[in-house]
Design an enzyme around this catalytic site. Sequence first.
Site, PDB file in Angstrom:
ATOM      1  N   CYS A 130       0.815  -1.213   0.000  1.00  0.00           N
ATOM      2  CA  CYS A 130       0.000   0.000   0.000  1.00  0.00           C
ATOM      3  C   CYS A 130       0.855   1.273   0.000  1.00  0.00           C
ATOM      4  O   CYS A 130       0.582   2.215  -0.758  1.00  0.00           O
ATOM      5  CB  CYS A 130      -0.956  -0.007   1.192  1.00  0.00           C
ATOM      6  SG  CYS A 130      -0.168  -0.404   2.771  1.00  0.00           S
ATOM      7  N   HIS A 244      -3.088   6.407   4.664  1.00  0.00           N
ATOM      8  CA  HIS A 244      -1.645   6.457   4.900  1.00  0.00           C
ATOM      9  C   HIS A 244      -1.095   7.775   4.344  1.00  0.00           C
ATOM     10  O   HIS A 244      -1.529   8.237   3.279  1.00  0.00           O
ATOM     11  CB  HIS A 244      -0.928   5.317   4.175  1.00  0.00           C
ATOM     12  CG  HIS A 244      -1.187   3.959   4.736  1.00  0.00           C
ATOM     13  ND1 HIS A 244      -1.949   3.720   5.851  1.00  0.00           N
ATOM     14  CD2 HIS A 244      -0.756   2.731   4.307  1.00  0.00           C
ATOM     15  CE1 HIS A 244      -1.983   2.413   6.093  1.00  0.00           C
ATOM     16  NE2 HIS A 244      -1.271   1.797   5.179  1.00  0.00           N
TER      17      HIS A 244
END
Length: 341
Positions: A130, A244
């Site tokens: 990710c 994130h």
Amino acid sequence: MNACRIAIVGATGAVGRTMLRILQERDFPVERIFALASARSAGTTVHFRNQDIPVTDLSNFDFANVDIALFSAGGSVSLEHAPRATSAGAIVVDNTSVFRQEPDVPLVIPEVNPEAIADRPRGIIANPNCSTIQMVMALAPIHRKTRIKRIVVSTYQSVSGAGARAVEELERTSAKILRGETPTAGPAFPHVIGFNCLPHIDVFLNDGYTKEEHKMIMETRKILSDDSIRITATCVRVPVMIGHSEAINVETESPLSPDEARDMLRDAPGVEVMDDPANASYPLQLDCAGKNSVFVGRIRRDPSCKNAIDMWVTTDNLRKGAALNAVQIAEVLAEDQHIAR
């Protein structure tokens, strides 16, 4: 695109459920969908296009009637069942790390290296980490213009990247602190995550780096097809539910101004520039949740290093960081006339 028979492996997990939502949102041409999970989830249902889809036990499932299998159920599951799926004729898009560094498995971000999808001798395509995805989405346009020499990245990764237990642990420990109680850590993290930052994602290796940090280094080089890029990473788990963020310092071979970088990124597919600090406009994890783009801001020159700039990059780790990227790979596959059987 051709209508496809799709299997979601890990359909009851956060990423699996997000895959189902994104397939629906993007109107993917699904002829039939199979929701697969472990035996303990068999018999439950997941929702797709106004229907409740029964969950089937993966261990007993025959992949012969599947065109594309999207795996997001853990590395051990992929190691056992992905070869079984490809042997039955399905193409596997795997969201774990187990195949990413295999030389005969392409590692793909569709906006960056879609051509790699065609070379899949094992029938497996790997979805990158990710944090790698969002960093490379922001840096690939720059690398094409002026080769990147060095990257220094620090990540600020949400707890949803560690699964449902981690989300519950953040809720539980934060609530205890707010009530004036003393929380305990575990089982998801070795220390209390509520109101805390942990510089520890995945296991530590002999060189002092974590496996997560090594993933970012090795995967970035593979996707950009350039092993000469020098990269160092520090990955940190932060008390945020979804999204994130990354602080990235990038040194290029030739000079690149912040304005030039902004123009490149505005033209890059899947990237949105939010960069007006005078009006407090920059990417935030809270704002990116539920959105598909990679957001970039705080683009500025690094006065300490020739030909270097800094930036701040944020995205929804469950979407572009995982499920969306896998679905986009499936979309490229669905355009292949040989997929439909």
